[in-house]
Design a protein around this motif. Sequence first.
Motif: not given
Length: 160
Positions: A154-159
């Motif tokens: 999984a990627g770090p996600g959106l901030h």
Amino acid sequence: MHIVLVEPEIPGNTGNIARLCAATGIDLHLVKPLGFSTDDKYLKRAGLDYWHLVNVHYHENFEEVAAMYHGHPFYFLSTKAPRAYTEVAYERDALLVFGKETAGLPETLLAEHWERAVRIPMISEARSLNLSNSVAIVAYEALRQQGFAQLAEAGPGLHI
């Protein structure tokens, strides 16, 4: 896991494969003769700034690889192979062996290891896929079977 390129000819393909190896932690083995210099600008451009992450091994011939990794499972990729790459259960220490762009693997090598020869399915009118695409397809199937061990799924996600 290991990717073995037997006599690769196109620097851009090898650079792309090196980048794949860098992103996945797969060792890259280059079997001479190479169709380019390792100083080639196209090789370096395709690998971008990932070269420091690649564990590259150079070999004078395939016999050297076979002797060095005796006892490890080898899989030989060829359009001539009898079964699909998805019919194999890949081990973590497997060596995935690919031939040069213009001729593939030598037929004598395939004949010696026919029980370990696999192919990527495609229509009969197509001669082959691009080498770097083929390596990516098979490498990621092997990694998928191993649960993408040590890879971020999984990627770090959106901030936001």
